[in-house]
Motif scaffolding. Structure first.
Motif, short mmCIF file in Angstrom:
data_model
loop_
_atom_site.label_atom_id
_atom_site.label_comp_id
_atom_site.label_asym_id
_atom_site.label_seq_id
_atom_site.Cartn_x
_atom_site.Cartn_y
_atom_site.Cartn_z
N TYR A 104 0.81 9.70 9.89
CA TYR A 104 0.53 9.08 8.59
C TYR A 104 -0.86 9.47 8.11
CZ TYR A 104 4.71 6.26 8.50
OH TYR A 104 6.03 5.86 8.43
N HIS A 105 -0.94 9.72 6.77
CA HIS A 105 -2.21 10.08 6.14
C HIS A 105 -2.51 9.11 5.00
CE1 HIS A 105 -2.36 13.85 8.39
NE2 HIS A 105 -1.06 14.01 8.10
N VAL A 106 -3.74 8.73 4.89
CA VAL A 106 -4.17 7.77 3.86
C VAL A 106 -4.26 8.48 2.52
CG1 VAL A 106 -5.99 6.19 3.13
CG2 VAL A 106 -5.45 6.44 5.57
N VAL A 107 -3.54 7.96 1.51
CA VAL A 107 -3.54 8.57 0.19
C VAL A 107 -4.18 7.68 -0.87
CG1 VAL A 107 -1.53 10.01 0.65
CG2 VAL A 107 -1.21 7.72 -0.33
N SER A 108 -4.41 6.39 -0.56
CA SER A 108 -5.00 5.51 -1.56
C SER A 108 -5.75 4.38 -0.90
CB SER A 108 -3.91 4.93 -2.48
OG SER A 108 -4.46 4.02 -3.41
N LEU A 109 -6.93 4.08 -1.45
CA LEU A 109 -7.72 2.92 -1.03
C LEU A 109 -8.08 2.11 -2.27
CD1 LEU A 109 -10.22 4.42 1.59
CD2 LEU A 109 -8.17 3.05 2.03
N ALA A 110 -7.92 0.79 -2.20
CA ALA A 110 -8.22 -0.09 -3.33
C ALA A 110 -8.95 -1.32 -2.83
CB ALA A 110 -6.94 -0.47 -4.06
N PHE A 111 -10.04 -1.68 -3.53
CA PHE A 111 -10.85 -2.84 -3.15
C PHE A 111 -11.15 -3.68 -4.39
CE2 PHE A 111 -11.71 0.52 -0.13
CZ PHE A 111 -11.67 -0.12 1.10
#
Length: 503
Positions: A104-111
């Motif tokens: 798995y690869h991280v495609v989005s980060l939201a804070f």
């Protein structure tokens, strides 16, 4: 959280819909561009499709696992160090996509808490920073920070310009960012969305943004940006919002080449010059807001070609004595909002406005319009607000009692000394919009009395009135001539008022 590509863009969907603010359904092409992550050839190994379950063997890439934990810790979420697998744990604000080898690869980060329904990790606003570890996420497509750095104002990090080739969306809303927009942002060649709304950014919009040829949404509103509006020529740009800044210079004619534009908002700046005719080439445009600037007339006839336009807002641009052609609005059948307040517009109100069957909001107040309110305004059955106050209008108000009661306080006709209402209409007692407006019988009576008085003052002599008027106009100090000259204005008012009944 392993999921479809669609949720990666969910924060952006909310923002784009809010940014349009035109109450209209988006064309299918636009919806697709803003809600689906376009597969990137450089990330062909990723399985860009809905993930209905987890493979027992699938794990997050170890380097990306550490990078996410570092980014989260820098925002005040140190608890992330205890997450055994950031993708398999289905954590809010983290979106992942697997490759064909079950990695798995991280495609989005939201804070930041965008709403009660979006439980992204909160930030420690007093101490949060952006960790350079974000650069260790080569498949990252979307980065979203909302009200994360307000207690610790800091510039936008130039290192963001070094994000990977798959990066599509950068949203840094209301974070308290200071300083200029880093020129390095122009290195994000695949960028579709750039949203820096509601910060304290200064200086000019960097010229390097011109290289973002795939840009679909650009929102730099509510900052302190200065300098000119760049000569944008983005073929895919749908949303352009530069409102509430300190931008100067003209509205660029090059915007007419951005043929995909749905929204242009350049309001609340210091723009000057005329509105370019090229804006009339934007066949898909739905909202045009150029209000609260220093633009001058005339209003270009080319704007009448904008058949998709829903909202036209040009208020508070001083276009003294500019007239609006009678048939100007004939091609704007989709208009729901028309705001031309405080522009110094002169001449008669175009009757073609009354043909806008979809119109909800009409503001023509505080101008220099003369003549009568067009009888065609009776056809504005969907109007919820109608303002013509503060003009020089005369004659009877053409609206029926049903329309006046329906509009209530949202109908404003005051500040027009020559307007009146017909007492023969029953049921007008208590209509708020008629407060301070005279009834037509009393206006007729006063005008007739003035006519009789003037005729008596002139002694019934042929040509006497004309002679006295000419004397008054030439600056005569004869007190009788001065009085009669001023009363001739009332005669003209009476004639205009009487003629209005014949329309």
């Amino acid at each position: 959280m392993a999921s479809a590509a669609l949720p990666v863009w969910s924060p952006i969907v909310v923002l784009v819909v809010a940014a349009l603010a035109v109450g209209a359904r988006l064309p299918p092409r636009c919806r697709a561009e803003f809600t689906v992550v376009v597969p990137d050839t450089s990330a062909a190994a990723l399985v860009d499709a809905p993930q209905t379950g987890f493979s027992d063997r699938a794990r997050t890439d170890p380097a990306e696992q550490r990078a996410v934990q570092e980014v989260m810790a820098a925002t005040g979420n140190g608890w992330a160090w205890g997450i055994p697998d950031v993708c398999r744990g289905r954590w809010h604000g983290i979106e992942c996509v697997p490759d064909r080898h079950d990695v798995y690869h991280v495609v989005s980060l939201a804070f930041g808490a965008l709403s009660d329904d979006t439980a992204f990790p909160a930030c420690d606003a007093a101490a949060a920073t952006l960790s350079p570890a974000v650069l260790a996420l080569p498949h990252l497509r979307s980065l979203f920070f909302y009200r994360c750095f307000t207690g610790n104002p800091q510039p936008i990090a130039g290192l963001l310009g070094r994000l990977g080739p798959a990066f599509r969306s950068l949203v840094l809303r209301q974070n308290g960012h200071v300083g200029p927009i880093p020129a390095e942002i122009g290195n994000l060649k695949a960028l579709r969305v750039l949203d820096l709304h509601g910060n304290q950014l200064t200086s000019a919009i960097p010229a390097t943004l011109q290289s973002l040829i795939h840009l679909q949404m650009l929102d730099l509103s509510y900052n302190r940006l200065a300098g000119p509006v760049p000569q944008f020529k983005f073929q895919r740009l749908s949303i352009l919002d530069l409102s509430h800044n300190a931008l100067q210079g003209p509205v660029p004619a090059s915007l007419g080449q951005c043929r995909s534009l749905l929204k242009i908002d350049l309001s609340q700046n210091g723009l000057a010059g005329t509105i370019p005719d090229t804006l009339g080439d934007l066949s898909e445009l739905m909202l045009l807001d150029l209000s609260h600037n220093g633009l001058s007339g005339p209003i270009p006839a080319a704007l009448s070609r904008l058949s998709s336009l829903r909202s036209l807002i040009l208020s508070d641009n001083q276009m003294q004595f500019t007239t609006v052609p009678g048939g100007f609005f004939s091609g704007l059948k989709a208009l729901t909002t028309l705001v031309l307040s405080g522009m110094g517009l002169a001449g008669t109100i175009p009757e073609s406005i009354g043909e806008l069957s979809e119109l909800r909001v009409l503001r023509l107040d505080n101008n220099q319009f003369t003549g009568v309110i067009p009888a065609t305004f009776r056809r504005l059955e969907r109007a919820s607000e109608l303002r013509v106050d503060g003009n020089r209008l005369v004659g009877p108000i053409p609206f029926g009692k049903e329309m006046m009661w329906r509009l209530g306080k949202k109908l404003r006709v005051g500040g027009n000394e020559g307007l009146c209402y017909d007492t023969k209409q029953e049921g007008l007692e208590g209509v708020v919009s008629l407060a301070g407006v005279a009834d037509c019988d009393s206006v007729r009576s006063r005008a007739t009395q003035h006519l009789v008085w003037i005729n008596g003052t002139a002694g019934g002599r042929p040509g006497a009135v004309d002679g006295v008027a000419a004397s008054a106009a030439s600056g005569s100090r004869d007190p009788v001539a001065a009085r009669v000259g001023s009363w001739l204005v009332l005669v003209s008012l009476h004639l205009a008022w009487s003629a209005s009944f014949l329309l």
